[in-house]
Design a protein around this motif. Structure first.
Motif, PDB file in Angstrom:
ATOM      1  N   LEU A   1       0.809  -1.223   0.000  1.00  0.00           N
ATOM      2  CA  LEU A   1       0.000   0.000   0.000  1.00  0.00           C
ATOM      3  C   LEU A   1       0.846   1.279   0.000  1.00  0.00           C
ATOM      4  CD1 LEU A   1      -2.781  -1.016   2.588  1.00  0.00           C
ATOM      5  CD2 LEU A   1      -2.883  -1.138   0.090  1.00  0.00           C
ATOM      6  N   VAL A   2       2.148   1.141  -0.173  1.00  0.00           N
ATOM      7  CA  VAL A   2       3.034   2.323  -0.162  1.00  0.00           C
ATOM      8  C   VAL A   2       3.491   2.621  -1.592  1.00  0.00           C
ATOM      9  CG1 VAL A   2       5.154   3.312   0.780  1.00  0.00           C
ATOM     10  CG2 VAL A   2       3.824   1.705   2.160  1.00  0.00           C
ATOM     11  N   LEU A   3       3.259   3.845  -2.039  1.00  0.00           N
ATOM     12  CA  LEU A   3       3.729   4.234  -3.374  1.00  0.00           C
ATOM     13  C   LEU A   3       5.251   4.366  -3.358  1.00  0.00           C
ATOM     14  CD1 LEU A   3       1.166   7.020  -4.435  1.00  0.00           C
ATOM     15  CD2 LEU A   3       1.196   4.606  -5.137  1.00  0.00           C
ATOM     16  N   PRO A   4       5.897   4.263  -4.522  1.00  0.00           N
ATOM     17  CA  PRO A   4       7.357   4.468  -4.563  1.00  0.00           C
ATOM     18  C   PRO A   4       7.725   5.812  -3.925  1.00  0.00           C
ATOM     19  CG  PRO A   4       6.514   3.769  -6.707  1.00  0.00           C
ATOM     20  CD  PRO A   4       5.314   4.013  -5.847  1.00  0.00           C
ATOM     21  N   LEU A   5       8.835   5.837  -3.195  1.00  0.00           N
ATOM     22  CA  LEU A   5       9.183   7.049  -2.431  1.00  0.00           C
ATOM     23  C   LEU A   5       9.464   8.261  -3.315  1.00  0.00           C
ATOM     24  CD1 LEU A   5      11.179   5.719   0.663  1.00  0.00           C
ATOM     25  CD2 LEU A   5       8.789   6.428   0.471  1.00  0.00           C
ATOM     26  N   GLU A   6       9.757   8.047  -4.601  1.00  0.00           N
ATOM     27  CA  GLU A   6       9.906   9.197  -5.518  1.00  0.00           C
ATOM     28  C   GLU A   6       8.605   9.985  -5.604  1.00  0.00           C
ATOM     29  OE1 GLU A   6      11.214   5.887  -5.884  1.00  0.00           O
ATOM     30  OE2 GLU A   6      10.666   5.780  -8.021  1.00  0.00           O
ATOM     31  N   GLU A   7       7.495   9.319  -5.352  1.00  0.00           N
ATOM     32  CA  GLU A   7       6.200  10.001  -5.467  1.00  0.00           C
ATOM     33  C   GLU A   7       5.796  10.747  -4.185  1.00  0.00           C
ATOM     34  OE1 GLU A   7       3.072   7.888  -7.495  1.00  0.00           O
ATOM     35  OE2 GLU A   7       4.549   6.513  -8.365  1.00  0.00           O
ATOM     36  N   ALA A   8       6.551  10.540  -3.111  1.00  0.00           N
ATOM     37  CA  ALA A   8       6.244  11.215  -1.845  1.00  0.00           C
ATOM     38  C   ALA A   8       6.694  12.669  -1.895  1.00  0.00           C
ATOM     39  CB  ALA A   8       6.956  10.500  -0.699  1.00  0.00           C
ATOM     40  N   GLY A   9       5.935  13.553  -1.217  1.00  0.00           N
ATOM     41  CA  GLY A   9       6.396  14.925  -1.029  1.00  0.00           C
ATOM     42  C   GLY A   9       7.457  14.965   0.063  1.00  0.00           C
ATOM     43  N   LEU A  10       8.077  16.141   0.242  1.00  0.00           N
ATOM     44  CA  LEU A  10       9.170  16.251   1.215  1.00  0.00           C
ATOM     45  C   LEU A  10       8.692  16.442   2.661  1.00  0.00           C
ATOM     46  CD1 LEU A  10      11.682  18.445  -0.827  1.00  0.00           C
ATOM     47  CD2 LEU A  10      11.866  15.999  -0.293  1.00  0.00           C
ATOM     48  N   GLY A  11       7.371  16.605   2.833  1.00  0.00           N
ATOM     49  CA  GLY A  11       6.839  16.735   4.194  1.00  0.00           C
ATOM     50  C   GLY A  11       7.392  17.930   4.938  1.00  0.00           C
ATOM     51  N   LYS A  12       7.543  19.043   4.205  1.00  0.00           N
ATOM     52  CA  LYS A  12       8.138  20.228   4.823  1.00  0.00           C
ATOM     53  C   LYS A  12       7.087  20.961   5.671  1.00  0.00           C
ATOM     54  CE  LYS A  12      10.934  24.242   3.429  1.00  0.00           C
ATOM     55  NZ  LYS A  12      10.241  25.194   4.304  1.00  0.00           N
ATOM     56  N   GLU A  13       7.464  21.308   6.902  1.00  0.00           N
ATOM     57  CA  GLU A  13       6.544  21.999   7.806  1.00  0.00           C
ATOM     58  C   GLU A  13       6.843  23.491   7.809  1.00  0.00           C
ATOM     59  OE1 GLU A  13       7.018  21.026  11.953  1.00  0.00           O
ATOM     60  OE2 GLU A  13       5.122  21.976  12.503  1.00  0.00           O
ATOM     61  N   ARG A  14       5.824  24.316   7.559  1.00  0.00           N
ATOM     62  CA  ARG A  14       6.000  25.770   7.661  1.00  0.00           C
ATOM     63  C   ARG A  14       5.797  26.168   9.114  1.00  0.00           C
ATOM     64  NH1 ARG A  14       2.050  28.365   3.559  1.00  0.00           N
ATOM     65  NH2 ARG A  14       3.421  30.165   3.816  1.00  0.00           N
ATOM     66  N   LYS A  15       6.783  26.830   9.669  1.00  0.00           N
ATOM     67  CA  LYS A  15       6.741  27.180  11.097  1.00  0.00           C
ATOM     68  C   LYS A  15       5.855  28.400  11.342  1.00  0.00           C
ATOM     69  CE  LYS A  15       9.921  24.083  12.209  1.00  0.00           C
ATOM     70  NZ  LYS A  15       9.530  22.876  12.949  1.00  0.00           N
ATOM     71  N   SER A  16       5.336  28.506  12.536  1.00  0.00           N
ATOM     72  CA  SER A  16       4.487  29.638  12.919  1.00  0.00           C
ATOM     73  C   SER A  16       5.302  30.927  12.988  1.00  0.00           C
ATOM     74  CB  SER A  16       3.869  29.367  14.297  1.00  0.00           C
ATOM     75  OG  SER A  16       3.120  30.486  14.709  1.00  0.00           O
ATOM     76  N   ARG A  17       4.663  32.062  12.652  1.00  0.00           N
ATOM     77  CA  ARG A  17       5.320  33.362  12.827  1.00  0.00           C
ATOM     78  C   ARG A  17       5.287  33.789  14.302  1.00  0.00           C
ATOM     79  NH1 ARG A  17       6.117  35.300   7.683  1.00  0.00           N
ATOM     80  NH2 ARG A  17       4.502  34.728   6.189  1.00  0.00           N
ATOM     81  N   ILE A  18       4.489  33.113  15.104  1.00  0.00           N
ATOM     82  CA  ILE A  18       4.390  33.459  16.537  1.00  0.00           C
ATOM     83  C   ILE A  18       5.507  32.721  17.278  1.00  0.00           C
ATOM     84  CG2 ILE A  18       2.892  33.329  18.573  1.00  0.00           C
ATOM     85  CD1 ILE A  18       0.529  33.281  16.405  1.00  0.00           C
ATOM     86  N   LYS A  19       6.384  33.520  17.896  1.00  0.00           N
ATOM     87  CA  LYS A  19       7.617  32.969  18.464  1.00  0.00           C
ATOM     88  C   LYS A  19       7.373  31.843  19.487  1.00  0.00           C
ATOM     89  CE  LYS A  19      12.004  34.785  20.298  1.00  0.00           C
ATOM     90  NZ  LYS A  19      12.076  34.714  21.777  1.00  0.00           N
ATOM     91  N   GLY A  20       6.459  32.101  20.405  1.00  0.00           N
ATOM     92  CA  GLY A  20       6.197  31.110  21.464  1.00  0.00           C
ATOM     93  C   GLY A  20       5.735  29.777  20.885  1.00  0.00           C
ATOM     94  N   ILE A  21       4.922  29.850  19.835  1.00  0.00           N
ATOM     95  CA  ILE A  21       4.436  28.616  19.192  1.00  0.00           C
ATOM     96  C   ILE A  21       5.588  27.937  18.450  1.00  0.00           C
ATOM     97  CG2 ILE A  21       2.905  27.714  17.375  1.00  0.00           C
ATOM     98  CD1 ILE A  21       0.837  29.801  18.262  1.00  0.00           C
ATOM     99  N   ARG A  22       6.371  28.772  17.754  1.00  0.00           N
ATOM    100  CA  ARG A  22       7.513  28.228  17.001  1.00  0.00           C
ATOM    101  C   ARG A  22       8.490  27.524  17.945  1.00  0.00           C
ATOM    102  NH1 ARG A  22       8.619  32.863  14.595  1.00  0.00           N
ATOM    103  NH2 ARG A  22      10.473  33.365  15.805  1.00  0.00           N
ATOM    104  N   GLU A  23       8.663  28.094  19.128  1.00  0.00           N
ATOM    105  CA  GLU A  23       9.599  27.496  20.086  1.00  0.00           C
ATOM    106  C   GLU A  23       9.014  26.314  20.847  1.00  0.00           C
ATOM    107  OE1 GLU A  23      12.215  31.567  20.945  1.00  0.00           O
ATOM    108  OE2 GLU A  23      10.898  30.779  22.517  1.00  0.00           O
ATOM    109  N   GLY A  24       7.708  26.124  20.676  1.00  0.00           N
ATOM    110  CA  GLY A  24       7.098  24.918  21.246  1.00  0.00           C
ATOM    111  C   GLY A  24       6.561  25.056  22.656  1.00  0.00           C
TER     112      GLY A  24
END
Ligand SMILES: [Zn+2]
Length: 254
Positions: free
Chosen positions: A174-197
């Motif tokens: 059930l797994v497509l070839p990994l060439e077809e996967a996206g890079l799973g890049k996460e866009r971080k929050s502009r709010i510092k406290g959230i970005r820092e976790g």
């Protein structure tokens, strides 16, 4: 027929079995980057529960794995096609009904085995603990049972190297070839406290990631998945057995 899987066993066997602890797996149905199936969390958590149940029986523990609940909390993904959301209050109602049955029948120990990051069971179990005071209610997230960084190179929390490796081990068909996967890049929050976790706000999934993944899956392998799976199942079997052997009224050290 596996005697520790409720979905496979029968009344003839169950009638004479004293179940010591019930395990309820709970997954989700949601997009997992481009390359993994919607039921990824369900395949993972069912397989982990089954393997842990098998190992627990091997240790002499009469654990019963209940059927997985396939929908989870997906409130942050309302615009992602066919991500099926159960609200936390719906989960509370389902859990309450399941626990009521166990409580009435004297199966007083339950492990809620969580397979999806959006499911937050602690507040639910706090409230249900007040209602079912004789029971021992325990929850664990499969992705926190062992240290992921010892098994995987890239961090992430959705359709990442870990989940892709697990699926390459469990359901490579059930797994497509990994060439077809996206890079799973996460866009971080502009709010510092959230970005820092240290501050939290639910992530708006379609703003955070383009491919629905968070974490690069490209270095995933079947071998990494197999090792991680075995490590989790082993530790979980230990938890199940520990809980079965502990008296509820005498569960704290002197
Ligand atoms: Zn997942």
């Amino acid at each position: 027929m596996r005697p520790y899987i409720l979905a496979e066993t029968n009344w003839k066997a169950i009638k004479k079995l004293d179940v010591e602890v019930a395990v309820l797996p709970w997954g989700a149905t949601e997009a997992h980057n481009y390359h993994l199936p919607y039921a990824t969390d369900n395949y993972q958590i069912e397989a982990i529960a089954a393997e842990a149940g098998k190992r627990a029986w091997g240790l002499g523990t009469k654990a019963m794995i209940l059927p997985n609940i396939p929908f989870g909390v997906n409130t942050g993904q309302k615009d992602i096609d066919l991500n099926i959301n159960l609200n936390p209050s719906t989960q509370f109602a389902i859990l309450s009904d399941v626990i009521e049955v166990l409580n009435r029948q004297g199966i007083l120990k339950l492990i809620l085995l969580n397979g999806h990051g959006g499911n937050g069971f602690k507040p639910l179990l706090r409230e249900l603990g007040l209602k079912f005071t004789k029971m021992l209610l325990v929850t664990t997230n499969f992705f926190q049972i062992v240290d992921k960084s010892a098994f995987f190179e890239e961090s992430g929390d959705h359709a990442d190297e870990m989940e892709t490796s697990l699926m390459l081990h469990l359901r490579p068909d059930l797994v497509l070839p990994l060439e077809e996967a996206g890079l799973g890049k996460e866009r971080k929050s502009r709010i510092k406290g959230i970005r820092e976790g240290w501050a939290w706000s639910e992530r708006n999934w379609s703003m955070v990631t383009v491919d629905t993944g968070i974490g690069n899956p490209k270095k995933a392998t079947k071998e990494k998945g197999q090792k991680f799976f075995a490590a989790i199942a082993q530790k979980l079997a230990g938890l199940i057995t520990d809980i079965a052997q502990t008296e509820i009224e005498n569960r704290y050290e002197d």
